[in-house]
Write a protein that holds these residues in place. Structure first.
Motif, PDB file in Angstrom:
ATOM      1  N   ASP A  23      23.860   3.484  31.501  1.00 33.89           N
ATOM      2  CA  ASP A  23      24.094   3.752  32.934  1.00 33.89           C
ATOM      3  C   ASP A  23      25.592   3.753  33.164  1.00 33.89           C
ATOM      4  O   ASP A  23      26.251   2.732  32.999  1.00 33.89           O
ATOM      5  CB  ASP A  23      23.443   2.646  33.792  1.00 33.89           C
ATOM      6  CG  ASP A  23      21.929   2.739  33.701  1.00 33.89           C
ATOM      7  OD1 ASP A  23      21.431   3.871  33.510  1.00 33.89           O
ATOM      8  OD2 ASP A  23      21.261   1.693  33.774  1.00 33.89           O
ATOM      9  N   ARG A  24      26.116   4.912  33.524  1.00 35.79           N
ATOM     10  CA  ARG A  24      27.567   5.016  33.728  1.00 35.79           C
ATOM     11  C   ARG A  24      27.850   5.308  35.193  1.00 35.79           C
ATOM     12  O   ARG A  24      27.211   6.169  35.792  1.00 35.79           O
ATOM     13  CB  ARG A  24      28.139   6.131  32.825  1.00 35.79           C
ATOM     14  CG  ARG A  24      28.167   5.739  31.363  1.00 35.79           C
ATOM     15  CD  ARG A  24      28.554   6.879  30.433  1.00 35.79           C
ATOM     16  NE  ARG A  24      27.455   7.815  30.227  1.00 35.79           N
ATOM     17  CZ  ARG A  24      27.460   9.077  30.622  1.00 35.79           C
ATOM     18  NH1 ARG A  24      28.519   9.573  31.234  1.00 35.79           N
ATOM     19  NH2 ARG A  24      26.426   9.857  30.402  1.00 35.79           N
ATOM     20  N   ASP A  25      28.827   4.577  35.756  1.00 31.77           N
ATOM     21  CA  ASP A  25      29.197   4.810  37.157  1.00 31.77           C
ATOM     22  C   ASP A  25      30.127   6.015  37.244  1.00 31.77           C
ATOM     23  O   ASP A  25      30.895   6.271  36.324  1.00 31.77           O
ATOM     24  CB  ASP A  25      29.935   3.583  37.717  1.00 31.77           C
ATOM     25  CG  ASP A  25      29.026   2.373  37.711  1.00 31.77           C
ATOM     26  OD1 ASP A  25      27.823   2.554  37.947  1.00 31.77           O
ATOM     27  OD2 ASP A  25      29.524   1.252  37.430  1.00 31.77           O
TER      28      ASP A  25
END
Length: 641
Positions: free
Chosen positions: A74-76
């Protein structure tokens, strides 16, 4: 440009290619005044395995990489930063990149594929970019041809944590392997070898035996190189497409061999530092984990608490570079010598710390002091250097101590000595049965390894009754007999009637232990451990390489095939046309490779002071220590029943 200049090593070339990629595919600037562009690196597990052994986190930071993230995590969104992607061109990776484009995660996208991306997947990404309106943000897509993992200047492997099963010894030698699976395995190996030669910037001359997986790889690689050379618009081997200075005049010899050439060496107990770290401590991607006592008091009767600590063993570590191929007692002696030398400098460290007002500071924090602040006094520059030296000495002390514990508990010196004798046809002074029945002598796995080597190397064919007698003793020692079922079948199948002659010339002699290790102040209690000196000898892989490099007549290589992808016509010949002396060779093992063979080739080159050979690079589809290899044999054996 004279051809006598040694071409850059595979590690240097792969490192340069990665740095160029991280510099947004421009040549890195020589001047330190130029501030790097800050960026995010997004890689998959393949990319991580390729980068981690050759670029450290501080090096990545110097290249402007502030964050490195796995593609499928999960990358912002970080909308004002460019992202450099380094991933395999797989379906799921491409889908995830399309999702990133739709979510507009980054300011711009530099898409780098580890291996060549197909037309179809490029079109998928283009349409996702169109829909998301992010076309202008895609800076460019690049095929990097970096689909291999470099571990040393002269060593590479193809896979580590991802999909290595599909190109393992087990996968290629399974009884029920389908043609389509075999094709896929061979294609994967060829794709990686093609990357190796694009990165090296040379087209090799290829030799391989007939009738096994090595020949399939050789044929396919020859075809792939040929097709690329003929396609002049897109050839990766023309002088224009290669960065200046990458093209070398001397063509390397690529020797492709099948693991079945020698199944004894991958199971052999080891005696040199790097090979022991791999065999006993499971060295992986140049990182090793050691169990260390925590120093906390344990309740009486309980085992002392231990914690696991990881260490990186890399090419900047001079001690490692000069001793990774040395026999263990020599390493222990060298560590002891370094320790004593450091102790004599310890007062200097204390003095420097007080001069700088850093008495209570953590060593790690001090060694981070960069040169810019170090102009203050000469003290500042020598302190981080001394502390770094201390860190390396402590690291090697801990690794060597962990190895010594294993050697003593499992009697690894005795195993090593016995196997060396078997492989060089000397008589044994201790019977195998004694070893198998001795509960103190090693693990069941150690005993199985010893027996398989005895079985493979014995000059006389063993009768079934003899084998059964040993099998009963092995079973009594809790050994799993599955690997033996496979090896019996393998020995019957392979035309290895002449196998015993392949080994030989080795053997050991015992000398008295180094006095420095026997005095009371030594870190290493060597009582009871033999100081074994190994006679120089060539293992089967090295023998074949030697015959092909020097064009010697050697019965095992007489019918080896010869491929030259630059020749217009494909000929099925065994006659080398190019009789130029070989300066550089690459020996590649289809199936499992190991550090014992690697070290044997390194020693062989060192011993050839008069010859023209300057470097041999060792490669393998996967690197497995004896534990892992024995598991693969056990799996093959259990499938026979």
């Amino acid at each position: 440009l004279s051809s006598t200049i040694m071409a850059a090593s595979i590690r240097e070339k792969q490192t340069a290619a990665l740095k160029r990629m991280l510099n947004l595919n421009l040549e890195p600037s020589r001047s330190s005044a130029v501030e790097p562009v800050w960026k995010v690196l997004v890689y998959d597990r393949f990319g991580q395995d390729i980068i981690s052994p050759i670029l450290s986190v501080p090096e990545l930071r110097d290249m402007g990489v502030t964050l490195h993230l796995l593609l499928h995590s999960d990358r912002d969104p970080i909308p004002d930063v460019p992202a450099v992607y380094f991933v395999m061109p797989s379906e799921e990776n491409v889908q995830r990149i399309c999702q990133d484009l739709r979510n507009q995660l980054y300011e711009s996208y530099y898409l780098n594929f580890i291996s060549a991306v197909s037309r179809q997947r490029l079109e998928d990404m283009a349409s996702a970019a169109l829909q998301a309106g992010t076309v202008p943000q895609i800076s460019k897509g690049f095929d990097q041809y970096l689909n291999f993992i470099t571990l040393e200047d002269d060593m590479f492997t193809l896979r580590h944590s991802q999909n290595r099963e599909s190109i393992s010894y087990y996968a290629i030698n399974r009884g029920d392997v389908q043609d389509s699976e075999m094709e896929a395995s061979m294609d994967a190996i060829v794709d990686s070898l093609f990357s190796v030669f694009v990165t090296l910037g040379t087209v090799p001359i290829i030799r391989s035996p007939r009738g096994n997986a090595a020949e399939m790889v050789a044929e396919k690689l020859d075809k792939k190189l040929r097709e690329n050379l003929r396609d002049s618009r897109n050839s990766l081997f023309t002088s224009d497409s290669l960065q200046a200075g990458q093209f070398s005049f001397q063509r390397p010899l690529l020797v492709i061999l099948d693991r079945n050439l020698d199944l004894a060496t991958p199971l052999h107990h080891t005696w040199t530092y790097q090979a022991l770290a791999h065999d006993v401590l499971d060295l992986q991607l140049n990182r090793v984990s050691v169990e260390e006592p925590t120093g906390e008091k344990s309740p009486q009767g309980a085992r002392p608490k231990k914690k696991s600590k990881s260490y990186d063993l890399n090419f900047t570590d001079k001690f490692w570079q000069s001793h990774k191929g040395s026999p263990f007692p020599e390493v222990a002696e060298a560590v002891q010598r370094e320790l004593e030398e450091y102790r004599s400098q310890e007062d200097e460290v204390k003095r420097l710390k007080s001069v700088m007002g850093l008495e209570g500071e953590d060593d790690g924090a001090i060694s981070m002091l960069s040169d810019n602040t170090a102009k203050l006094t000469s003290a500042v520059s020598s302190l981080p250097e001394l502390l770094e030296k201390k860190r390396l000495i402590d690291m090697h002390t801990n690794i060597a101590s962990a190895l010594l514990d294993h050697i003593k508990v499992r009697k690894l010196d005795v195993y090593f000595e016995m196997e060396e004798k078997m492989m060089s046809k000397q008589s044994l002074d201790k019977s195998l049965m004694d070893m198998f029945s001795d509960p103190e002598a090693g693990s069941p796995e150690d005993k199985m390894r010893l027996f398989i080597i005895y079985f493979i190397c014995s000059a006389q064919t063993m009768s079934d009754a003899e084998i059964d007698q040993y099998a009963v003793a092995l079973q009594a020692a809790n050994c799993d007999l599955a690997p033996l079922h496979y090896i019996k079948r393998w020995k019957a199948f392979t035309k290895m009637t002449a196998a015993p002659s392949q080994y030989g010339g080795g053997g050991t002699k015992t000398i008295s232990m180094f006095s420095r290790l026997m005095n009371t102040g030594s870190e290493f209690v060597m009582e009871g451990v033999k100081n074994l000196v190994v006679k120089k000898h060539n293992l089967p892989v090295t023998r074949v390489a030697d015959a092909l490099i020097d064009n010697k007549s050697y019965q095992d290589t007489e019918d080896y095939r010869y491929f030259d992808p630059k020749m217009l016509r494909v000929t099925d010949s065994s006659i080398p046309r190019n009789r130029n002396p070989v300066q550089e060779a690459i020996v590649f093992i289809v199936g499992s490779g190991n550090y014992i063979e690697y070290q044997n080739l390194v020693d062989y080159v060192k011993g050839k002071s008069s010859g023209t050979i300057k470097r041999i690079t060792y490669g393998c589809s996967e690197l497995s220590n004896a534990t892992l290899f024995l598991k693969q044999l056990a799996k093959l054996g259990s499938e026979l029943h």
